[in-house]
Design a protein around this motif. Structure first.
Motif, PDB file in Angstrom:
ATOM      1  N   PRO A 107       0.797  -1.223   0.000  1.00  0.00           N
ATOM      2  CA  PRO A 107       0.000   0.000   0.000  1.00  0.00           C
ATOM      3  C   PRO A 107       0.831   1.274   0.000  1.00  0.00           C
ATOM      4  N   TYR A 108       2.150   1.164   0.079  1.00  0.00           N
ATOM      5  CA  TYR A 108       2.998   2.337   0.256  1.00  0.00           C
ATOM      6  C   TYR A 108       3.401   2.983  -1.066  1.00  0.00           C
ATOM      7  N   VAL A 109       3.538   4.316  -1.010  1.00  0.00           N
ATOM      8  CA  VAL A 109       4.219   5.059  -2.054  1.00  0.00           C
ATOM      9  C   VAL A 109       5.679   5.136  -1.624  1.00  0.00           C
ATOM     10  N   LEU A 110       6.590   4.640  -2.464  1.00  0.00           N
ATOM     11  CA  LEU A 110       8.011   4.593  -2.143  1.00  0.00           C
ATOM     12  C   LEU A 110       8.776   5.529  -3.083  1.00  0.00           C
ATOM     13  N   ARG A 111       9.563   6.423  -2.508  1.00  0.00           N
ATOM     14  CA  ARG A 111      10.285   7.397  -3.304  1.00  0.00           C
ATOM     15  C   ARG A 111      11.742   7.494  -2.868  1.00  0.00           C
ATOM     16  N   ALA A 112      12.618   7.818  -3.825  1.00  0.00           N
ATOM     17  CA  ALA A 112      14.037   8.031  -3.563  1.00  0.00           C
ATOM     18  C   ALA A 112      14.432   9.396  -4.112  1.00  0.00           C
ATOM     19  N   VAL A 113      15.110  10.198  -3.306  1.00  0.00           N
ATOM     20  CA  VAL A 113      15.614  11.508  -3.723  1.00  0.00           C
ATOM     21  C   VAL A 113      17.043  11.663  -3.209  1.00  0.00           C
ATOM     22  N   ASP A 114      17.832  12.495  -3.885  1.00  0.00           N
ATOM     23  CA  ASP A 114      19.209  12.715  -3.451  1.00  0.00           C
ATOM     24  C   ASP A 114      19.513  14.187  -3.216  1.00  0.00           C
ATOM     25  N   ASP A 115      18.470  14.993  -3.137  1.00  0.00           N
ATOM     26  CA  ASP A 115      18.623  16.433  -2.975  1.00  0.00           C
ATOM     27  C   ASP A 115      17.703  16.886  -1.844  1.00  0.00           C
ATOM     28  N   ARG A 116      18.220  17.723  -0.929  1.00  0.00           N
ATOM     29  CA  ARG A 116      17.423  18.128   0.226  1.00  0.00           C
ATOM     30  C   ARG A 116      16.191  18.947  -0.191  1.00  0.00           C
ATOM     31  N   LEU A 117      16.326  19.787  -1.227  1.00  0.00           N
ATOM     32  CA  LEU A 117      15.158  20.534  -1.701  1.00  0.00           C
ATOM     33  C   LEU A 117      14.114  19.600  -2.296  1.00  0.00           C
ATOM     34  N   ALA A 118      14.574  18.558  -3.006  1.00  0.00           N
ATOM     35  CA  ALA A 118      13.639  17.579  -3.576  1.00  0.00           C
ATOM     36  C   ALA A 118      12.942  16.800  -2.473  1.00  0.00           C
ATOM     37  N   TYR A 189      -4.719  20.925 -11.103  1.00  0.00           N
ATOM     38  CA  TYR A 189      -4.277  19.575 -10.724  1.00  0.00           C
ATOM     39  C   TYR A 189      -5.272  18.536 -11.233  1.00  0.00           C
ATOM     40  N   ARG A 190      -6.569  18.789 -11.025  1.00  0.00           N
ATOM     41  CA  ARG A 190      -7.605  17.842 -11.465  1.00  0.00           C
ATOM     42  C   ARG A 190      -7.622  17.710 -12.982  1.00  0.00           C
ATOM     43  N   ASP A 191      -7.423  18.823 -13.689  1.00  0.00           N
ATOM     44  CA  ASP A 191      -7.410  18.780 -15.158  1.00  0.00           C
ATOM     45  C   ASP A 191      -6.265  17.897 -15.675  1.00  0.00           C
ATOM     46  N   ILE A 192      -5.086  18.061 -15.089  1.00  0.00           N
ATOM     47  CA  ILE A 192      -3.945  17.249 -15.512  1.00  0.00           C
ATOM     48  C   ILE A 192      -4.174  15.787 -15.146  1.00  0.00           C
ATOM     49  N   TYR A 193      -4.725  15.571 -13.955  1.00  0.00           N
ATOM     50  CA  TYR A 193      -5.029  14.196 -13.531  1.00  0.00           C
ATOM     51  C   TYR A 193      -5.990  13.531 -14.509  1.00  0.00           C
ATOM     52  N   ASN A 194      -7.054  14.243 -14.877  1.00  0.00           N
ATOM     53  CA  ASN A 194      -8.045  13.676 -15.804  1.00  0.00           C
ATOM     54  C   ASN A 194      -7.432  13.373 -17.175  1.00  0.00           C
ATOM     55  N   GLU A 195      -6.441  14.154 -17.562  1.00  0.00           N
ATOM     56  CA  GLU A 195      -5.796  13.963 -18.864  1.00  0.00           C
ATOM     57  C   GLU A 195      -4.884  12.736 -18.874  1.00  0.00           C
ATOM     58  N   TYR A 196      -4.192  12.486 -17.762  1.00  0.00           N
ATOM     59  CA  TYR A 196      -3.124  11.488 -17.789  1.00  0.00           C
ATOM     60  C   TYR A 196      -3.324  10.269 -16.885  1.00  0.00           C
ATOM     61  N   HIS A 197      -4.326  10.270 -16.014  1.00  0.00           N
ATOM     62  CA  HIS A 197      -4.373   9.215 -14.999  1.00  0.00           C
ATOM     63  C   HIS A 197      -4.536   7.813 -15.592  1.00  0.00           C
ATOM     64  N   LYS A 198      -5.169   7.710 -16.761  1.00  0.00           N
ATOM     65  CA  LYS A 198      -5.343   6.381 -17.357  1.00  0.00           C
ATOM     66  C   LYS A 198      -4.017   5.805 -17.846  1.00  0.00           C
ATOM     67  N   ARG A 199      -3.067   6.681 -18.181  1.00  0.00           N
ATOM     68  CA  ARG A 199      -1.762   6.219 -18.656  1.00  0.00           C
ATOM     69  C   ARG A 199      -0.780   5.965 -17.509  1.00  0.00           C
ATOM     70  N   LEU A 200      -1.123   6.486 -16.351  1.00  0.00           N
ATOM     71  CA  LEU A 200      -0.256   6.301 -15.195  1.00  0.00           C
ATOM     72  C   LEU A 200      -0.652   5.036 -14.448  1.00  0.00           C
ATOM     73  N   ARG A 201       0.335   4.279 -14.024  1.00  0.00           N
ATOM     74  CA  ARG A 201       0.035   3.113 -13.207  1.00  0.00           C
ATOM     75  C   ARG A 201      -0.356   3.577 -11.804  1.00  0.00           C
ATOM     76  N   ASP A 202      -0.846   2.634 -11.013  1.00  0.00           N
ATOM     77  CA  ASP A 202      -1.121   2.898  -9.612  1.00  0.00           C
ATOM     78  C   ASP A 202       0.119   3.533  -8.981  1.00  0.00           C
ATOM     79  N   ILE A 203      -0.058   4.656  -8.312  1.00  0.00           N
ATOM     80  CA  ILE A 203       1.080   5.368  -7.735  1.00  0.00           C
ATOM     81  C   ILE A 203       1.885   4.490  -6.786  1.00  0.00           C
ATOM     82  N   ARG A 204       1.223   3.518  -6.156  1.00  0.00           N
ATOM     83  CA  ARG A 204       1.919   2.624  -5.216  1.00  0.00           C
ATOM     84  C   ARG A 204       2.800   1.608  -5.939  1.00  0.00           C
ATOM     85  N   ARG A 205       2.648   1.511  -7.251  1.00  0.00           N
ATOM     86  CA  ARG A 205       3.461   0.585  -8.047  1.00  0.00           C
ATOM     87  C   ARG A 205       4.484   1.313  -8.908  1.00  0.00           C
ATOM     88  N   SER A 206       4.507   2.625  -8.840  1.00  0.00           N
ATOM     89  CA  SER A 206       5.397   3.375  -9.729  1.00  0.00           C
ATOM     90  C   SER A 206       6.843   3.268  -9.261  1.00  0.00           C
TER      91      SER A 206
END
Length: 224
Positions: A107-118, A189-206
């Motif tokens: 169920p987790y969103v897992l992310r890796a960053v190497d910059d403190r601002l990121a 945000y909602r407009d962009i989501y509606n445009e691309y969400h079908k092409r994006l996998r489940d965020i928990r699997r990205s």
């Protein structure tokens, strides 16, 4: 769990040593006081006991919000991505342990960053309840429009943040200077989501590294 240890830090001003606590793993549900300490930067600030000089101590760590189901690994990207992939139960010798971790971290969103601002930006994004992939697409749009206006000089970076009034914004920086600011209303945000969400996998699997390099690859694949 939260894992920490004491180390010795040499003050850059007086060159005397002092004790400092670094965190290998930060769990805000088990230690809720760390939630604010991460965001205001105090967890990474060393105050010299001899002269009072304040210094930021940079170190790698795993940030874990159990209550909101996300982890962010701060450190070298390759190491962080490998560690997070292992948490998903891949490439692990013990199949039983791998299966158990798969149940735990699915169920987790897992992310890796190497910059403190990121890293700070990811906190802003997830605190707002946003999908960071949608935010990266918007940042790409803002950078593209800024370049198209003829104002870009090269080297601009874009960062999402929420201001003191609760407004979501994107700051364009050039070095240490602010080049421009752009609002990011939830309708956009909602407009962009509606445009691309079908092409994006489940965020928990990205994949764990979601940045502007990722968004360029995604938009090329999506035919944008």
């Amino acid at each position: 769990m939260t894992m920490k240890k004491n180390v010795s830090v040499t003050c850059p001003a007086c060159h005397e040593a002092g004790d400092f606590t670094i965190y290998n793993s930060i769990n805000t549900e088990l230690n809720p006081e760390l939630w604010a300490a991460v965001r205001d930067g105090s967890l990474f600030q060393f105050t010299c006991p001899h002269c009072g000089e304040k210094t930021v101590v940079d170190y790698s760590f795993l940030y874990h919000e159990m209550e909101h189901h996300f982890m962010i690994n701060y450190g070298p990207l390759e190491d962080g991505a490998k560690a997070l992939t292992m948490l998903r139960g891949k490439g692990v010798a013990d199949a039983g342990w791998a299966a158990e971790m798969e149940k735990t971290t699915n169920p987790y969103v897992l992310r890796a960053v190497d910059d403190r601002l990121a890293f700070r930006e990811k906190l802003f994004i997830f605190d707002a309840g946003f999908d960071d992939r949608i935010v990266e697409i918007y940042k790409f749009m803002v950078l593209y429009q800024f370049a198209a206006s003829g104002k870009a000089q090269g080297g601009e970076e874009a960062y999402f943040f929420t201001d003191s009034k609760g407004n979501n914004r994107v700051q364009l920086t050039r070095g240490r200077e602010t080049a421009a600011m752009a609002d990011f209303p939830r309708k956009m945000y909602r407009d962009i989501y509606n445009e691309y969400h079908k092409r994006l996998r489940d965020i928990r699997r990205s994949e764990p590294v979601i940045d502007q390099a990722w968004v360029r690859r995604f938009l090329q694949t999506a035919g944008a």
